[in-house]
Structure formats: structure tokens, C-alpha cells
Design a protein around this motif. Structure first.
Motif, PDB file in Angstrom:
ATOM      1  N   UNK A  10      -5.503  46.939  29.370  1.00 57.13           N
ATOM      2  CA  UNK A  10      -6.893  47.316  29.184  1.00 57.13           C
ATOM      3  C   UNK A  10      -7.089  48.801  29.532  1.00 57.13           C
ATOM      4  N   UNK A  12      -9.213  51.797  30.145  1.00 57.66           N
ATOM      5  CA  UNK A  12     -10.612  51.873  30.570  1.00 57.66           C
ATOM      6  C   UNK A  12     -11.336  53.005  29.858  1.00 57.66           C
ATOM      7  N   UNK A  13     -12.657  53.013  30.013  1.00 53.05           N
ATOM      8  CA  UNK A  13     -13.539  54.008  29.399  1.00 53.05           C
ATOM      9  C   UNK A  13     -13.328  54.093  27.882  1.00 53.05           C
ATOM     10  N   UNK A  14     -13.104  52.962  27.291  1.00 48.63           N
ATOM     11  CA  UNK A  14     -13.174  52.839  25.835  1.00 48.63           C
ATOM     12  C   UNK A  14     -13.987  51.572  25.566  1.00 48.63           C
ATOM     13  N   UNK A  15     -14.486  51.443  24.357  1.00 48.86           N
ATOM     14  CA  UNK A  15     -15.253  50.270  23.992  1.00 48.86           C
ATOM     15  C   UNK A  15     -14.273  49.186  23.562  1.00 48.86           C
ATOM     16  N   UNK A  16     -14.198  48.078  24.278  1.00 46.83           N
ATOM     17  CA  UNK A  16     -13.335  46.963  23.901  1.00 46.83           C
ATOM     18  C   UNK A  16     -11.998  46.955  24.638  1.00 46.83           C
ATOM     19  N   UNK A  17     -11.184  45.934  24.314  1.00 42.95           N
ATOM     20  CA  UNK A  17      -9.938  45.692  25.044  1.00 42.95           C
ATOM     21  C   UNK A  17      -8.717  46.140  24.265  1.00 42.95           C
ATOM     22  N   UNK A  37      -6.315  43.802  21.725  1.00 38.81           N
ATOM     23  CA  UNK A  37      -6.274  42.403  22.168  1.00 38.81           C
ATOM     24  C   UNK A  37      -7.675  41.811  22.282  1.00 38.81           C
ATOM     25  N   UNK A  38      -8.628  42.477  21.651  1.00 40.03           N
ATOM     26  CA  UNK A  38     -10.019  42.010  21.668  1.00 40.03           C
ATOM     27  C   UNK A  38     -10.138  40.673  20.918  1.00 40.03           C
ATOM     28  N   UNK A  39     -11.090  39.843  21.365  1.00 34.83           N
ATOM     29  CA  UNK A  39     -11.308  38.566  20.680  1.00 34.83           C
ATOM     30  C   UNK A  39     -11.927  38.792  19.299  1.00 34.83           C
ATOM     31  N   UNK A 407      -3.495  57.762  27.937  1.00 34.19           N
ATOM     32  CA  UNK A 407      -4.860  57.232  27.990  1.00 34.19           C
ATOM     33  C   UNK A 407      -5.850  58.237  27.414  1.00 34.19           C
ATOM     34  N   UNK A 418     -14.333  46.597  19.872  1.00 36.61           N
ATOM     35  CA  UNK A 418     -15.105  45.412  19.448  1.00 36.61           C
ATOM     36  C   UNK A 418     -15.344  45.469  17.955  1.00 36.61           C
TER      37      UNK A 418
END
Lengths: 429, 257
Positions: A10, A12-17, A37-39, A407, A418
């Protein structure tokens, strides 16, 4: 020989996984990639069966950051499918609303998500103590952008009044004049923004690629136009699939795309490279402060291109308000819709790059097919190519530094994960 | 013990998300524009969207998003075990929101429509609110959440009170604002049965309420039918509209289990 193992589970400081996986044993690259790896959420499947007027309200829920963009691309697709003509006033308001989102999203990305890396802090929060004026400026600009959107369509995240045919609400001349004053006053904050970001030590890394964006004859394109590529291709937006050529990879719940090469890039830097000539003169001045002139091939400077676009959107917002006021603002209802069968493609340059929405409607105006292609998906192959090119250049540095740089590279693309997993779609004929 | 009862020490707060647009967390970030002092009252230890912090020692967890994969449940249960107070942040977490629209459709067809021959590469099951998996202590409804309501809920939680969420319909807020009724201008609106608290923002901007904050506890269905009859609309028209944000309430996970 170098051995390196970076596993950012994950980012961080991005939108989504999303995850970064780099595994190098004795100088040999075993793994080196960015995974999504977002749903998955299946929007394209479940908008089918809904009437045309519901679609933009549903698909705006793909993304809280660029929901005006999704609403705009969606309504444009539906308006083309159902032959709905927008009034001149509605067009001006659409463009103004769009600038509000560009400003909102770019402030979020530059100040909240990227700047902490340069200050060596985990988020914008510690800066409240150490650099309060920077944080307060970011909050002021973000509030201004949000209020601009709210004045037109009710709110920035999931706009209420932006509908097929125009808007269900019209801002008053008084509101527009007050907003104009605030935008003019914000020029000082924008100057300070350029000063701040132009002074940062941007990582040095060059990798030339293909840059894809919309282009219009008469303005820096955000809504409609044609698709252009820095490799010399031009397509009508209805031919978007000739550019995107989506394919699936097993480690990503988001699809990848490619055109003339292994990968291409979309977003602020691609727009800057393709449409620099149409930027507002003040935006070109800002670009000069970063030493940027097309073609810029350092992907880290996508964030700088966003700063340049913030200047453009601020200035063009003032121009649009002047035009609205000089025309005189009329209370308007959305253009009438004659329900019919049809097919349409809408395209917009949302903050992260070109977005396509494509729908087919039956004779009752019910959506029967839907396809959407998201900027972040279009950038995934290019981001991975950048990671593979960057890693060998920085292998000799400490692992923590490698991790941070990777990163920062992911963040530079401003991925909207997302979004990227909400429209995974096979071809329909 | 309530979240705010530790003396001297600020309550530790964490934000997590599952299937969602992250617009509610964005609204949380935007609440700082007018309430920067919130940061004096709490310590944020985990907020992936906005911070490189990965703390798992927290008192209050705000969780955005619906649960859409079996392995999401495990992560949510871990959050539940740690949190003294678990708050469902926004419609995805509270009601399933638009994610649950897929629950109305046959699973195989939906997966193939999106992933084609590789449908089995990707894990997914029926979308559900957090409360279908764990105990939820408080909710902040809405798609997206209302910024001011978020601030009010945080204030209530900090003093160990139950957050005040309205249980009257959106019509009340419309009347207070003096809005023209959407039914009177030929529109369709969930206002008579939808939960208020948003300031009736959609009708205020000329569009019907879509019921994104869910349905009030004891909706006056007869009044709703009267309104529909007067407007020449059928219960079917209404149900279609109702499903947009409330499909889980109607069918649960449907055929997806």
C-alpha cells in the motif's frame, strides 16, 4: 553484486491501494513492478438497465477526487448519443466547473500528497507546526476550488446540478462577481505556489515516451476535441480504442493500455507537452520557472506541470466569469432530451489524464452497453516502464532512499487507483 | 470506556477504506479548511490516502467503503478488534451505496462483462455494508458525507456521546429552506422517506433527492404513495430510483453468495 528488496504494501498518499515490489538478487532483477490490488467495483456492468438521466449520478461515484470529470465525460457521452445540444451558457459553466476540479485536485496532489516528501515528513499535518503559512495557503486554495465547484453544481464531490443537457441550477451574477474577486485575490497564493514548487529539488530522471492527450483548435483542451499523440497520431475521440488497446495482467485488478510503443503517458505532463502553445501566458511564465519547455521527459515533473495548469485554470476561470457576466446570466433549465436509441463517446482531460466514457442506449433511453477508460489505467504500463528504467540507475543507493524515490515516482503520476479498477471492461461489439 | 476518557492523552484516530471512491476521506481532509483545530483534539495514526503513517494502536477507526471480497472481512475484523469505537464513514460503509447495484444482477454475467475470459483472476463477492460483517458503533451517512456533520460526530465521540444523526426526512429540510418541491416541477424525489442531514442539497440545486443517506427508521409510506399518485408516478418508478443507493437494503447480496 547488489541485492535489493523493496516491498511497499500500500503506497501511501495516493488514491486507492497499490503496491511496489522490487526484488533484485545479486544484480539480477527478479521482480520490479507496481501492482494494483484495489477491489473491483463493476460500474460498467451495473449501469446497464438504468435510464440515461441516472448514469452520470452513478458514475460520479467512481471517484471522489475527479467526480466532476466523470460526470462531465458521462454527460458528454449521453448528450452525443441522444443528440442534445448545450447552450453557450451551459458550455461556459461546464468549463468553469471543470477548472474548479482541476484546481481542487492539483492542490490536493501538489501540496498534500507530494510536498511532504520534500519536507521529509509523513503528511501535511506536521507542517501545520513547522510551515503553517504553506498549509494555510493550501487550505485556502483548496477551499476556493471547492467553493467554485459548489457555486455551479452544489458540491465538488458528486456534483448535484450537473446533468444531461446542462445544469439544474444557475449561479447568480452576484455569486459570480464575488467568486471573481476571490480568484483575482488568489493570484498572490498562486505566485507563492509557483515560488515554492519551483524551488524544490526535483529528482533527475529522463525517459522519453509517447504522450497522449486531447487537443482542440481554439483552447487548451479539457472537454471534447480530438486525441493526439506526441508520436504524430490524431484520432477522433470515437476511435479511442485505437489508442487504448486494453489488456489484462494477472497482478493488477486494473487493465493496462498501449498504443505506438510499449506504453504511453497521459496527464498534466502529456497535456503540457502536446498543448503548451495554448497555455495562458502566465502559465508559460510559471513553466519557465521550472525550466520546462516541451518535450519534457522527466515524469517527476508531472507535478510541476500540474502547478503550471493551476495557473492556467485560475486565469481561464477569471476569463470565463468575465465572459458570463458580459453576456448576462440567464436562469436556465437543462436542454430538453428527446428519448431515442443512440451511441456516444465523451472524452475529458481529467486531472490525471484523458478519460473516455462510451454508452449505448436503447429506444427507451435505457443504457444497454457501457465502457469507460480511466487515465490511471493508461499510465500503468508507462509507470512500470519508468520503474524498470529508474531502478538500475539508483541501485547503489541505500534501500530506504530507493524506496522513497520509487514511492515519489508513483506519486508523481498522481494515480487514482479506485478509478482504475472501476472500469475493467472487455470489448463489446 | 469511551474514546475520549484517557486523561491528558489525545485519542488516536485511524482511517481505513475498502471499495469506495475515497470521497468521504477527501471530505474529512476538506473539513480541515474550516476546522484545523480538529488536529489539536486527536492524533491521526493511520490515514493511507493522506499520510505515510501505519499505526495500529488506535481508539477510533473511521472506515470508508463496502466489503466486496472475502479477504476484506479479515482486515475489517482486525480493525474491529483494535478499535474502541468503529465508525462507518459514508454510504459505502453504512448502506453499501451504489456498490450493491451489482447485487441485483447475476454474478457470472457481471464478472464476465467486465473481465471477460479472465473473470476468475479476480476475487469478488456481493457488496455489503460494514455492519454485515462486524459491529458498527456509529455511522456518518451520505454519499458523500456532509463536512459539518463529520465535525459534529467527532465532537460527540470525543465526549463519549452518541452522534446526533437526524431520523426525519429530507422534506423537512427542503421546507425549512423554502425550496420548490421537485415533484411540483415534474421530477422524482426520495425526500419524503430519505434521511435528512444533508441540508437537502440535491433539491436545493434543482435535482431530486436520491436517498444516498438511506431511509428513515419509520417512513410514512402512505404519504409517499399519495405524493407519487399526485405526481402520476408509480411505485415501480420510485423503487427504481430507490435502488440506486439502497439496493443492499432491498436484496442483500442477492445471488452473490
Amino acid at each position: 553484486m547488489t541485492t535489493l528488496n523493496v516491498n511497499v504494501h500500500y503506497v501511501t498518499r495516493v488514491e486507492g491501494h497499490g503496491n511496489i515490489v522490487v526484488d533484485i538478487k545479486h544484480g539480477e532483477v527478479k521482480e520490479c513492478r507496481f501492482e494494483v490490488v484495489e477491489a473491483p467495483r463493476f460500474f460498467e456492468a451495473f449501469v446497464r438497465g438504468r435510464p440515461y438521466h441516472d448514469i452520470n449520478h452513478i458514475v460520479s461515484r467512481i471517484c471522489g477526487i475527479c467526480s466532476v470529470g466523470h460526470s462531465t465525460a458521462s454527460t458528454r457521452a449521453t448528450e452525443k448519443a441522444l443528440n442534445v445540444e448545450l447552450s453557450e451558457q451551459a458550455w461556459l459553466l461546464r468549463k468553469l466547473n471543470f477548472h474548479g476540479e482541476i484546481l481542487d485536485s492539483h492542490v490536493l496532489h501538489t501540496y498534500y500528497l507530494v510536498a511532504p516528501d520534500f519536507f521529509g515528513v509523513p503528511s501535511v499535518i506536521p507542517l501545520v507546526e513547522t510551515h503553517r503559512e504553506v498549509v494555510e495557503r493550501a487550505l485556502r486554495l483548496k477551499k476556493l476550488a471547492g467553493d467554485l465547484c459548489a457555486m455551479i453544481s452544489g458540491r465538488h464531490t458528486h456534483p448535484c446540478a450537473l446533468v444531461v443537457g446542462g445544469f439544474t441550477h444557475t449561479p447568480t451574477e452576484r455569486e459570480l462577481r464575488a467568486m471573481r474577486e476571490r480568484l483575482v485575490a488568489a493570484r498572490a497564493d498562486m505566485d507563492a505556489t509557483v515560488d515554492l514548487f519551483a524551488s524544490l529539488p526535483w529528482p533527475q530522471f529522463e525517459r522519453e515516451t509517447e504522450y497522449v492527450s486531447l487537443r482542440k483548435d481554439d483552447e487548451y483542451a479539457f472537454i471534447d476535441g480530438v486525441i493526439v499523440s506526441s508520436d504524430g497520431f490524431t484520432y477522433p475521440i470515437e476511435d479511442y480504442r485505437k489508442v487504448t488497446n486494453e489488456y489484462l495482467v494477472p497482478f493488477s485488478t486494473a487493465k493496462w493500455t498501449k498504443h505506438n510503443r510499449e506504453s504511453y503517458m497521459v496527464g498534466a505532463l502529456a497535456r503540457f507537452n502536446n498543448n503548451y502553445d495554448q497555455l495562458h501566458p502566465k502559465a508559460k511564465e510559471a513553466a519557465a520557472r521550472f525550466g520546462m519547455k516541451p518535450i519534457v521527459t522527466n515524469p517527476f515533473l508531472n507535478t510541476a506541470a500540474q502547478v503550471v495548469e493551476m495557473v492556467h485554470s485560475l486565469e481561464d476561470s477569471i476569463r470565463i466569469i468575465d465572459e458570463l457576466l458580459s453576456r448576462g446570466v440567464r436562469e436556465e433549465k437543462p436542454a430538453p432530451v428527446k428519448v431515442q436509441a443512440g451511441e456516444g463517446v465523451g472524452a475529458c482531460e481529467v486531472p490525471r489524464g484523458v478519460l473516455f466514457h462510451h454508452y449505448v442506449y436503447d429506444e427507451k433511453g435505457i443504457c444497454v452497453e457501457a465502457n469507460c477508460i480511466i487515465p490511471t489505467n493508461q499510465n500503468l504500463a508507462n509507470l512500470n516502464a519508468d520503474i524498470r528504467a529508474l531502478v538500475p540507475q539508483i541501485l547503489d543507493r541505500p534501500q530506504e532512499e530507493v524506496r522513497l524515490l520509487l514511492e515519489m515516482l508513483v506519486r508523481a503520476y498522481d494515480p487514482c487507483i479506485s478509478c482504475s479498477t472501476h472500469f475493467l471492461r472487455v470489448e463489446f461489439v | 470506556m469511551t474514546a475520549g476518557s484517557k486523561k491528558q492523552e489525545k485519542p488516536k484516530v485511524a482511517f481505513f477504506d475498502f471499495a469506495s471512491c475515497e470521497g468521504c476521506q477527501l471530505t474529512v481532509v476538506d473539513s480541515l479548511q474550516t476546522h484545523l483545530d480538529l488536529l489539536d483534539a486527536v492524533e491521526i495514526v493511520n490515514f493511507r490516502e493522506a499520510a505515510t503513517l501505519n499505526g495500529w494502536d488506535f481508539d477510533i477507526a473511521f472506515v470508508e467503503g463496502s466489503i466486496t471480497r472475502p479477504h476484506d472481512e479479515e482486515r475489517l475484523r482486525r480493525i474491529r478488534e483494535q478499535a474502541k469505537v468503529l465508525v462507518a464513514l459514508g454510504a459505502c460503509a453504512d448502506t453499501g451505496c451504489v456498490n450493491a447495484l451489482k447485487n441485483l444482477l447475476p454474478p457470472e454475467e457481471v464478472r464476465r462483462y467486465v473481465y471477460g475470459e479472465h473473470a476468475d483472476w479476480y476475487e469478488t463477492y456481493g457488496a455489503r455494508p460494514l455492519s454485515a460483517v462486524v459491529k458498527v458503533d456509529a455511522v456518518i451517512p451520505g454519499c458523500p458525507i456532509d463536512r459539518e456533520e463529520f465535525v459534529e460526530v467527532v465532537k460527540a465521540l470525543l465526549v463519549g456521546k452518541r452522534p446526533p444523526i437526524p431520523d426525519y426526512p429530507v422534506c423537512v429540510e427542503c421546507k425549512l429552506k423554502g425550496n420548490v418541491c421537485i415533484f411540483h416541477v415534474g421530477g422524482i424525489c426520495m425526500g419524503p422517506v430519505a434521511r435528512a442531514g444533508c441540508g437537502a442539497i440535491c433539491p436545493t440545486y434543482g435535482d431530486g433527492c436520491e436517498g444516498c443517506r438511506g431511509i428513515i427508521p419509520h417512513p410514512n409510506e402512505n404519504a409517499m404513495k399519495e405524493v407519487l399518485d399526485e405526481a402520476g408516478l408509480s411505485v415501480d418508478d420510485m423503487m427504481h430510483y430507490f435502488r440506486m443507493f439502497n439496493a443492499y437494503r432491498e436484496v442483500g447480496v442477492g445471488q452473490w453468495e
